[in-house]
Design a protein around this motif. Structure first.
Motif, PDB file in Angstrom:
ATOM      1  N   ASN A 192      -9.163 -16.462   6.999  1.00  0.00           N
ATOM      2  CA  ASN A 192     -10.086 -15.715   7.819  1.00  0.00           C
ATOM      3  C   ASN A 192     -10.197 -14.308   7.224  1.00  0.00           C
ATOM      4  N   PRO A 193     -11.378 -13.686   7.211  1.00  0.00           N
ATOM      5  CA  PRO A 193     -11.513 -12.335   6.638  1.00  0.00           C
ATOM      6  C   PRO A 193     -10.545 -11.324   7.235  1.00  0.00           C
ATOM      7  N   GLY A 194     -10.271 -11.460   8.538  1.00  0.00           N
ATOM      8  CA  GLY A 194      -9.324 -10.548   9.171  1.00  0.00           C
ATOM      9  C   GLY A 194      -7.908 -10.729   8.647  1.00  0.00           C
ATOM     10  N   VAL A 195      -7.528 -11.966   8.377  1.00  0.00           N
ATOM     11  CA  VAL A 195      -6.199 -12.248   7.835  1.00  0.00           C
ATOM     12  C   VAL A 195      -6.085 -11.700   6.421  1.00  0.00           C
ATOM     13  N   LEU A 196      -7.121 -11.890   5.617  1.00  0.00           N
ATOM     14  CA  LEU A 196      -7.103 -11.347   4.256  1.00  0.00           C
ATOM     15  C   LEU A 196      -6.992  -9.824   4.287  1.00  0.00           C
ATOM     16  N   ALA A 197      -7.744  -9.188   5.180  1.00  0.00           N
ATOM     17  CA  ALA A 197      -7.678  -7.725   5.290  1.00  0.00           C
ATOM     18  C   ALA A 197      -6.270  -7.277   5.705  1.00  0.00           C
ATOM     19  N   ALA A 198      -5.643  -8.022   6.619  1.00  0.00           N
ATOM     20  CA  ALA A 198      -4.287  -7.685   7.062  1.00  0.00           C
ATOM     21  C   ALA A 198      -3.284  -7.860   5.931  1.00  0.00           C
ATOM     22  N   MET A 199      -3.428  -8.929   5.162  1.00  0.00           N
ATOM     23  CA  MET A 199      -2.520  -9.158   4.036  1.00  0.00           C
ATOM     24  C   MET A 199      -2.648  -8.043   3.002  1.00  0.00           C
ATOM     25  N   ARG A 200      -3.869  -7.658   2.715  1.00  0.00           N
ATOM     26  CA  ARG A 200      -4.069  -6.555   1.762  1.00  0.00           C
ATOM     27  C   ARG A 200      -3.461  -5.257   2.287  1.00  0.00           C
ATOM     28  N   HIS A 201      -3.604  -5.029   3.582  1.00  0.00           N
ATOM     29  CA  HIS A 201      -3.023  -3.827   4.178  1.00  0.00           C
ATOM     30  C   HIS A 201      -1.502  -3.842   4.044  1.00  0.00           C
ATOM     31  N   ILE A 202      -0.881  -4.960   4.375  1.00  0.00           N
ATOM     32  CA  ILE A 202       0.581  -5.066   4.316  1.00  0.00           C
ATOM     33  C   ILE A 202       1.092  -4.845   2.897  1.00  0.00           C
ATOM     34  N   GLY A 206       0.467   2.546   2.381  1.00  0.00           N
ATOM     35  CA  GLY A 206       1.640   3.399   2.322  1.00  0.00           C
ATOM     36  C   GLY A 206       2.530   3.197   3.533  1.00  0.00           C
ATOM     37  N   ASP A 207       3.772   3.645   3.442  1.00  0.00           N
ATOM     38  CA  ASP A 207       4.736   3.431   4.525  1.00  0.00           C
ATOM     39  C   ASP A 207       4.256   4.006   5.847  1.00  0.00           C
ATOM     40  N   GLU A 208       3.585   5.156   5.792  1.00  0.00           N
ATOM     41  CA  GLU A 208       3.181   5.836   7.021  1.00  0.00           C
ATOM     42  C   GLU A 208       2.072   5.096   7.759  1.00  0.00           C
ATOM     43  N   LYS A 209       1.360   4.188   7.064  1.00  0.00           N
ATOM     44  CA  LYS A 209       0.258   3.449   7.692  1.00  0.00           C
ATOM     45  C   LYS A 209       0.537   1.953   7.824  1.00  0.00           C
ATOM     46  N   LEU A 210       1.721   1.531   7.430  1.00  0.00           N
ATOM     47  CA  LEU A 210       2.017   0.103   7.322  1.00  0.00           C
ATOM     48  C   LEU A 210       1.776  -0.660   8.622  1.00  0.00           C
TER      49      LEU A 210
END
Length: 250
Positions: A192-202, A206-210
């Motif tokens: 799902n596009p949302g899952v891909l976006a979450a994986m890329r974020h993780i 950076g640590d402060e936005k993880l």
């Protein structure tokens, strides 16, 4: 030689009547084993600081890469995690996973930060177990040298297509057009596009936005399945604490 370092108890193993062997994740020495004399005494000085999830400032005596605990000043015990069976089962799994992949005898400050932050969000009810588990799995695997390539399709270099698949065995993305060239039996997950976006974020944040993203419960379930399969493919180890957590969550 004495060293002073912050650390958290990943595992406590009782030996004899009152002593324990502790597996610690320390800021300066990574994962180590340390002998804690009198740790199981009812009113001993090390009683609380030697329990699972206890975060303390440890004074350790080091001799030929063998450690013993001389003193421990308690910082946090994450009481709400300990008091909730689901949270505690997840925390136990995170500790076991950390003990498997975190470095030994070298600085592990980023690993300690990740574990402490994850426990803080669980303890304060700011994030759910369903949120923390895949985040922790993907992030610690990235830190340990298993970072997947989520930038673009591994064949045509497309950043986004109508269909994007994750290949856990090769740690890559592949688009819906190129996936047709793969063997039919190769493990793949349509994202799902949302899952891909979450994986890329993780992976890349950076640590402060993880911890600063949101995902619906159905999509978190898919993310959990993917991150769990990724662990399985690359570590090839059975985690009994994971089995217990999954039993509790079901």
């Amino acid at each position: 030689m004495h060293i002073t370092t912050d650390g958290i108890v990943l595992r406590e193993r009782a030996i004899e009547d009152e002593d324990s062997i502790l597996t610690l994740l320390t800021k300066d020495r990574g994962v180590i084993s340390a002998y804690a004399r009198g740790a199981r005494k009812l009113r001993g000085n090390l009683r609380v600081s030697s329990e699972l999830l206890s975060y303390s400032c440890f004074v350790l005596f080091s001799n030929k890469e063998k450690y013993s605990v001389d003193k421990a000043d308690l910082n946090n015990v994450f009481m709400k995690v300990r008091g909730d069976i689901l949270k505690l089962s997840l925390a136990s799994y995170l500790c076991q996973l950390t003990g498997e992949v975190a470095p030994r005898e070298e600085n592990a400050q980023e690993y300690l930060r990740l574990l402490l932050n994850s426990l803080y969000f669980l303890d304060s009810d700011k994030r759910t177990c369903e949120f923390i588990k895949p985040l922790y799995e993907l992030r610690i695997m990235t830190m340990a040298g298993y970072m997947p390539n989520l930038v673009a399709c591994c064949e045509c270099a497309s950043f986004e297509k109508a269909e994007m698949y994750f290949l856990p065995l090769t740690s890559q993305l592949i688009c819906g057009d190129c996936v047709k060239n793969l063997p039919e039996n190769q493990i793949k997950y349509l994202l799902n596009p949302g899952v891909l976006a979450a994986m890329r974020h993780i992976i890349y944040a950076g640590d402060e936005k993880l911890f600063n993203f949101t995902l619906s419960s159905p999509l978190l379930k898919q993310l959990n399945q993917i991150s769990q399969e990724y662990i399985k493919c690359h570590l090839e180890k059975k985690f009994d604490t994971l089995d217990f957590y999954l039993t509790m969550s079901d």
